[in-house]
Design a protein around this motif. Structure first.
Motif, mmCIF file in Angstrom:
data_model
loop_
_atom_site.group_PDB
_atom_site.id
_atom_site.type_symbol
_atom_site.label_atom_id
_atom_site.label_comp_id
_atom_site.label_asym_id
_atom_site.label_seq_id
_atom_site.Cartn_x
_atom_site.Cartn_y
_atom_site.Cartn_z
ATOM 1 N N THR A 1 15.498 89.913 54.361
ATOM 2 C CA THR A 1 15.835 89.086 55.517
ATOM 3 C C THR A 1 14.807 89.373 56.595
ATOM 4 O OG1 THR A 1 18.171 89.210 54.971
ATOM 5 C CG2 THR A 1 17.626 88.549 57.202
ATOM 6 N N ALA A 2 14.260 88.306 57.194
ATOM 7 C CA ALA A 2 13.210 88.482 58.206
ATOM 8 C C ALA A 2 13.359 87.427 59.289
ATOM 9 C CB ALA A 2 11.838 88.364 57.548
ATOM 10 N N ARG A 3 12.750 87.706 60.423
ATOM 11 C CA ARG A 3 12.730 86.734 61.522
ATOM 12 C C ARG A 3 11.515 85.828 61.351
ATOM 13 N NH1 ARG A 3 16.266 86.797 65.159
ATOM 14 N NH2 ARG A 3 17.538 88.596 65.561
ATOM 15 N N ARG B 1 18.844 80.512 54.531
ATOM 16 C CA ARG B 1 19.225 80.945 55.874
ATOM 17 C C ARG B 1 20.276 82.033 55.775
ATOM 18 N NH1 ARG B 1 16.335 78.735 59.492
ATOM 19 N NH2 ARG B 1 15.772 76.591 59.352
ATOM 20 N N SER B 2 20.265 82.944 56.755
ATOM 21 C CA SER B 2 21.327 83.938 56.803
ATOM 22 C C SER B 2 22.482 83.370 57.620
ATOM 23 C CB SER B 2 20.814 85.251 57.412
ATOM 24 O OG SER B 2 20.687 85.120 58.795
ATOM 25 N N THR C 1 11.697 76.686 61.158
ATOM 26 C CA THR C 1 11.098 76.847 59.833
ATOM 27 C C THR C 1 12.120 76.420 58.782
ATOM 28 O OG1 THR C 1 9.824 78.722 60.669
ATOM 29 C CG2 THR C 1 9.969 78.475 58.286
ATOM 30 N N ARG C 2 11.651 75.596 57.813
ATOM 31 C CA ARG C 2 12.578 75.061 56.802
ATOM 32 C C ARG C 2 12.466 75.829 55.490
ATOM 33 N NH1 ARG C 2 10.230 69.482 57.840
ATOM 34 N NH2 ARG C 2 10.770 69.238 60.032
ATOM 35 N N THR C 3 13.492 75.683 54.669
ATOM 36 C CA THR C 3 13.490 76.299 53.338
ATOM 37 C C THR C 3 12.320 75.740 52.537
ATOM 38 O OG1 THR C 3 15.890 76.471 53.430
ATOM 39 C CG2 THR C 3 14.881 76.653 51.257
ATOM 40 N N GLY C 4 11.592 76.619 51.860
ATOM 41 C CA GLY C 4 10.440 76.219 51.053
ATOM 42 C C GLY C 4 9.112 76.426 51.769
ATOM 43 N N GLU C 5 9.130 76.571 53.077
ATOM 44 C CA GLU C 5 7.883 76.793 53.813
ATOM 45 C C GLU C 5 7.405 78.224 53.621
ATOM 46 O OE1 GLU C 5 7.434 75.499 57.892
ATOM 47 O OE2 GLU C 5 9.104 74.110 57.646
ATOM 48 N N THR C 6 6.091 78.401 53.696
ATOM 49 C CA THR C 6 5.499 79.738 53.603
ATOM 50 C C THR C 6 5.182 80.211 55.016
ATOM 51 O OG1 THR C 6 4.546 79.183 51.456
ATOM 52 C CG2 THR C 6 3.610 81.081 52.608
ATOM 53 N N ASN D 1 14.621 82.671 63.992
ATOM 54 C CA ASN D 1 15.855 82.718 63.193
ATOM 55 C C ASN D 1 15.712 83.810 62.152
ATOM 56 O OD1 ASN D 1 16.980 80.476 64.465
ATOM 57 N ND2 ASN D 1 16.093 79.044 62.993
ATOM 58 N N ARG D 2 16.835 84.379 61.761
ATOM 59 C CA ARG D 2 16.845 85.328 60.639
ATOM 60 C C ARG D 2 17.094 84.520 59.366
ATOM 61 N NH1 ARG D 2 16.076 89.913 61.129
ATOM 62 N NH2 ARG D 2 17.078 91.868 61.049
ATOM 63 N N VAL D 3 16.193 84.653 58.423
ATOM 64 C CA VAL D 3 16.316 83.924 57.157
ATOM 65 C C VAL D 3 15.983 84.867 55.995
ATOM 66 C CG1 VAL D 3 15.712 81.700 58.180
ATOM 67 C CG2 VAL D 3 13.923 83.123 57.210
ATOM 68 N N THR D 4 16.309 84.411 54.799
ATOM 69 C CA THR D 4 15.952 85.162 53.592
ATOM 70 C C THR D 4 14.599 84.663 53.109
ATOM 71 O OG1 THR D 4 18.290 85.309 53.027
ATOM 72 C CG2 THR D 4 16.721 85.789 51.269
ATOM 73 N N VAL D 5 13.696 85.606 52.851
ATOM 74 C CA VAL D 5 12.351 85.260 52.382
ATOM 75 C C VAL D 5 12.068 85.981 51.069
ATOM 76 C CG1 VAL D 5 11.425 84.808 54.692
ATOM 77 C CG2 VAL D 5 11.293 87.109 53.768
#
Length: 194
Positions: free
Chosen positions: A107-109, A74-75, A114-119, A90-94
């Motif tokens: 970083t993307a919306r 997460r950002s 959406t949880r960490t590890g999800e595609t 949410n803005r997260v790191t992918v």
């Protein structure tokens, strides 16, 4: 007991004033404008809006590309936001792998929740910035219908406002004509001199 005489403004009568004829023609013109011109204007505006929205969507599809990426973190701004009527995000790191095998991180919306590890599928423009997906057919049709309805409603409002202005002017003219007639007739009835 009250009776209405239909079309009295169109018939010759000593009681009919020029303002009555103007008002009758105005009602006819307003009817045609409301039933023909306003919907036609709405259809033309909707057609223009649809062409414009489709061209914009084509441009977006040409310059944007989807990437299947894994959420890795997460950002700092973890609060979800909604942009342009879309679902909250949410803005997260992918992270994803390019076709040449090179790993990339950005970083993307992504959809809220959406949880960490999800595609997820994220969209990037030609400069590598995270962007919203291009407009789909549903969004184009919503835009088309909205513009058409607003254009029709605006045309109806202008037509009705114009009609009320003409009716007000005709009423003022009619009252002035009646005042003049009364000024000529009143001395004969009351015996007073004007």
């Amino acid at each position: 007991m009250r009776s209405r005489v239909r079309g009295w403004r169109w018939r010759r009568s000593p009681l009919r004033r020029r303002s009555d004829v103007v008002e009758a023609w105005t009602v006819l013109a307003v009817t045609v404008l409301l039933l023909v011109v306003a919907p036609l204007l709405g259809m033309v505006a909707a057609w223009w809006a649809q062409d414009s929205a489709r061209a914009t969507a084509r441009e977006q599809r040409a310059e944007r590309h989807p990437v299947r990426a894994e959420v890795v973190g997460r950002s700092s701004d973890a609060l979800s936001t909604a942009h342009g009527g879309r679902q909250p995000s949410n803005r997260v790191t992918v992270r994803w792998t390019e076709p040449d095998g090179a790993p990339r991180t950005a970083t993307a919306r992504v959809p809220a929740g959406t949880r960490t590890g999800e595609t997820v599928e994220v969209w990037f423009d030609s400069r590598g910035r995270s962007v919203a997906p291009p407009a789909d057919d549903r969004a184009i049709w919503q835009h088309t219908v909205t513009v058409g309805v607003c254009a029709t409603g605006g045309a109806v409002a202008v037509i009705l406002f114009g009609h009320s202005v003409v009716r007000h002017a005709a009423m003022r003219r009619r009252l002035a004509e009646w005042e003049q007639e009364w000024a000529r007739t009143e001395p004969a009835w009351t015996g007073r001199r004007a």
